[in-house]
Design a protein around this motif. Structure first.
Motif, PDB file in Angstrom:
ATOM      1  N   ARG A   1      -4.676 -39.051  19.348  1.00 57.33           N
ATOM      2  CA  ARG A   1      -4.616 -37.677  19.845  1.00 57.33           C
ATOM      3  C   ARG A   1      -5.329 -36.732  18.895  1.00 57.33           C
ATOM      4  O   ARG A   1      -5.089 -36.749  17.689  1.00 57.33           O
ATOM      5  N   PHE A   2      -6.203 -35.898  19.465  1.00 61.65           N
ATOM      6  CA  PHE A   2      -6.869 -34.843  18.712  1.00 61.65           C
ATOM      7  C   PHE A   2      -6.204 -33.507  19.038  1.00 61.65           C
ATOM      8  O   PHE A   2      -5.982 -33.181  20.204  1.00 61.65           O
ATOM      9  N   ASP A   3      -5.892 -32.746  18.011  1.00 64.85           N
ATOM     10  CA  ASP A   3      -5.290 -31.429  18.176  1.00 64.85           C
ATOM     11  C   ASP A   3      -6.143 -30.432  17.404  1.00 64.85           C
ATOM     12  O   ASP A   3      -6.137 -30.416  16.168  1.00 64.85           O
ATOM     13  N   LEU A   4      -6.894 -29.621  18.130  1.00 64.68           N
ATOM     14  CA  LEU A   4      -7.811 -28.657  17.528  1.00 64.68           C
ATOM     15  C   LEU A   4      -7.423 -27.262  17.996  1.00 64.68           C
ATOM     16  O   LEU A   4      -7.178 -27.052  19.187  1.00 64.68           O
ATOM     17  N   GLY A   5      -7.332 -26.323  17.074  1.00 68.41           N
ATOM     18  CA  GLY A   5      -6.880 -24.998  17.485  1.00 68.41           C
ATOM     19  C   GLY A   5      -7.406 -23.891  16.614  1.00 68.41           C
ATOM     20  O   GLY A   5      -7.898 -24.105  15.492  1.00 68.41           O
ATOM     21  N   TYR A   6      -7.290 -22.682  17.134  1.00 65.16           N
ATOM     22  CA  TYR A   6      -7.727 -21.479  16.429  1.00 65.16           C
ATOM     23  C   TYR A   6      -6.729 -20.363  16.705  1.00 65.16           C
ATOM     24  O   TYR A   6      -6.276 -20.183  17.841  1.00 65.16           O
ATOM     25  N   VAL A   7      -6.360 -19.634  15.657  1.00 64.75           N
ATOM     26  CA  VAL A   7      -5.522 -18.451  15.783  1.00 64.75           C
ATOM     27  C   VAL A   7      -6.183 -17.320  15.007  1.00 64.75           C
ATOM     28  O   VAL A   7      -6.517 -17.485  13.829  1.00 64.75           O
ATOM     29  N   GLY A   8      -6.378 -16.180  15.668  1.00 67.79           N
ATOM     30  CA  GLY A   8      -6.897 -14.996  15.006  1.00 67.79           C
ATOM     31  C   GLY A   8      -5.936 -13.837  15.202  1.00 67.79           C
ATOM     32  O   GLY A   8      -5.369 -13.676  16.290  1.00 67.79           O
ATOM     33  N   GLU A   9      -5.740 -13.039  14.149  1.00 71.69           N
ATOM     34  CA  GLU A   9      -4.800 -11.924  14.212  1.00 71.69           C
ATOM     35  C   GLU A   9      -5.452 -10.641  13.717  1.00 71.69           C
ATOM     36  O   GLU A   9      -5.893 -10.555  12.563  1.00 71.69           O
ATOM     37  N   MET A  10      -5.518  -9.651  14.607  1.00 71.61           N
ATOM     38  CA  MET A  10      -6.059  -8.347  14.284  1.00 71.61           C
ATOM     39  C   MET A  10      -4.913  -7.382  14.034  1.00 71.61           C
ATOM     40  O   MET A  10      -3.884  -7.428  14.713  1.00 71.61           O
ATOM     41  N   ALA A  11      -5.081  -6.488  13.054  1.00 77.70           N
ATOM     42  CA  ALA A  11      -4.071  -5.469  12.782  1.00 77.70           C
ATOM     43  C   ALA A  11      -4.756  -4.176  12.361  1.00 77.70           C
ATOM     44  O   ALA A  11      -5.709  -4.189  11.572  1.00 77.70           O
ATOM     45  N   HIS A  12      -4.254  -3.048  12.888  1.00 83.62           N
ATOM     46  CA  HIS A  12      -4.811  -1.719  12.566  1.00 83.62           C
ATOM     47  C   HIS A  12      -3.649  -0.765  12.323  1.00 83.62           C
ATOM     48  O   HIS A  12      -2.728  -0.664  13.141  1.00 83.62           O
ATOM     49  N   ASN A  13      -3.671  -0.084  11.185  1.00 78.78           N
ATOM     50  CA  ASN A  13      -2.606   0.865  10.864  1.00 78.78           C
ATOM     51  C   ASN A  13      -2.865   2.199  11.561  1.00 78.78           C
ATOM     52  O   ASN A  13      -3.874   2.854  11.333  1.00 78.78           O
ATOM     53  N   LEU A  14      -1.921   2.584  12.419  1.00 78.40           N
ATOM     54  CA  LEU A  14      -2.048   3.841  13.156  1.00 78.40           C
ATOM     55  C   LEU A  14      -1.601   5.029  12.306  1.00 78.40           C
ATOM     56  O   LEU A  14      -2.202   6.112  12.379  1.00 78.40           O
ATOM     57  N   SER A  15      -0.533   4.847  11.544  1.00 78.69           N
ATOM     58  CA  SER A  15      -0.033   5.926  10.688  1.00 78.69           C
ATOM     59  C   SER A  15       0.890   5.349   9.636  1.00 78.69           C
ATOM     60  O   SER A  15       1.409   4.239   9.784  1.00 78.69           O
TER      61      SER A  15
END
Length: 435
Positions: free
Chosen positions: A56-70
């Motif tokens: 079994r091959f398990d390939l993945g990607y996770v990206g997380e964006m964050a922006h401070n509003l105040s």
């Protein structure tokens, strides 16, 4: 992009596309099929055929964006993005070699990106507590994250696991899709990260588990306590000298498919002991031990369609030796609703709240020099820390079987457990791909 970072990304990318180089894949694969299970396709059925044979091959990607509003320590807005690739190979050794109930797994991970919490939300003089991007941490580097053998004996009543293993693979686990670090799985490693190494860091060790047919279990682990495993320059090394002792976690639990109300749940109570030398903040010296305890509760409480859709509640907490701990106490709770709308059965709505308290002994030690400087803002002054609250609301949009987007809104009270820092609003989005 630096040459080192380019090489790291190229290594994981090569692992991800290697199977596609096969002649059959080049001709008949259907990548990006909105009805398929994988973004890179099923390799004309070869991927499924290999899985049936035990590969079994398990390939993945996770990206997380964050922006401070105040709010936060620095209130100028900043968009930060952190991500992780992983590539795993799992072998069912019973199918491949006739080894009864045995598995082997190897995983490489590659992390890159920026840390909004450290760059904008907290005072550098104190540092952070939680993080608004859980995928950031332990260096922008390619790591050997898993390399283990596991086997069940006596019909699964006894199970053992040996190799390079992150503690969070087996202990204090929780199903979670929050972007905030303190609402995820493996929480003891987030509060006691100097001794308990979560994914993507691993260490040599083993785990033994005994369980019954009612899915009640007791498990014990023994892992090498080696700070060299944290060094990004040693991230692909199988072993480095520098062991300082061992960490021993123990956990008792019940993970029923049909718990209260006939619905699935998780109930876990655990503790850990580390024999590595630790700073004793109470008396200013060192001691040869560090310890703590934790619990995890997660229970589905409704199933209007008779399956995993419905409302699930969770709570988890940890306590750590107050004389040696940075974070002495932690508690969180929340809820998720899978399939909140009739026409969106795989979407998910989640809300959570977490609390962490800095240890009194640590605060007294860190601020001991403050009377000798001019005051807040002066060189050498360390702001006293107290507690931090983290809240998150997210909605997971299941775009395809292999693509999910999870926009979220987070609110931090006392970022960095510093009362002098303004509470912060952060908006973010998680991108999860099964490749």
């Amino acid at each position: 992009m630096t040459r080192k970072r380019f090489r790291a990304r190229a290594l994981v990318a090569a692992l991800a596309i290697l199977p596609l180089c096969a002649p059959w894949a080049a001709v008949r694969a259907a990548p990006l099929d909105p009805g398929g299970d994988y973004a890179l396709g099923d390799w004309a059925g070869t991927r499924t055929d290999l899985a049936r044979q035990g590969v079994r091959f398990d390939l993945g990607y996770v990206g997380e964006m964050a922006h401070n509003l105040s709010g936060g320590f620095r209130e100028d807005g900043r968009l930060a993005y952190a991500d992780q690739f992983h590539a795993s190979l799992s072998l069912d050794l019973e199918r491949l070699a006739g080894v009864n109930d045995a598995d082997f797994k190897v995983t490489l991970t590659n992390r890159n990106g920026e840390n909004l919490t450290g760059e904008r939300l907290v005072d550098p003089a104190t540092g952070g507590v939680s993080s608004v991007q859980e995928v950031f941490g332990r260096g922008n580097v390619t790591r050997l994250t898993q390399l283990w053998f596991q086997q069940g004996l006596f019909g699964g009543a006894l199970e053992y696991k040996l190799g390079r293993i992150p503690l969070s693979d087996d202990f204090a686990t929780l199903e979670s899709r929050f972007q905030n670090l303190y609402l995820g799985s493996g929480q003891p490693g987030n509060q006691a990260g100097a001794v308990w190494y979560n994914w993507p860091v691993s260490q040599w060790g083993g785990r033994v588990k005994v369980q019954d047919g009612a899915r009640r279990y007791l498990q014990l682990g023994v892992f090498d306590q080696n700070p060299e495993n944290l060094d990004p320059d040693q991230a692909l090394d199988l072993y480095r000298h520098g062991s300082e002792g061992v960490i021993t976690p123990v956990e008792v639990g019940w993970v029923p498919d049909k718990g209260p109300g006939g619905l699935p749940g998780k109930y876990k109570l655990g503790a850990y002991y580390s024999s590595a030398e630790a700073t004793d903040y109470e008396d200013g010296g060192t001691r040869g031990r560090r310890y703590g305890g934790y619990f995890v509760v997660q229970q589905q409480v409704s199933a209007p369609h008779g399956d995993r859709r419905g409302l699930t509640l969770f709570s988890q907490g940890s306590w750590h030796d107050p004389d040696t701990a940075y974070v002495a106490r932690y508690l969180s709770a929340g809820a998720s609703w899978r399939g909140p709308w009739q026409g969106r059965p795989r979407d998910e709505l989640g809300v959570g709240l977490a609390y962490a308290e800095i240890g009194d002994a640590y605060v007294d030690s860190a601020t001991a020099g403050n009377p000798l400087v001019a005051g807040p803002g002066a060189a050498g002054y360390v702001p006293p820390q107290s507690d931090e609250w983290n809240a998150e609301l997210y909605y997971g949009i299941h775009m395809t079987p292999w693509l999910t987007l999870r926009p979220n809104l987070q609110y931090l009270v006392h970022p960095g457990a510093n009362d002098a820092v303004d509470d912060a609003w952060v908006v973010g989005t998680t991108v999860a791909l099964t490749l």
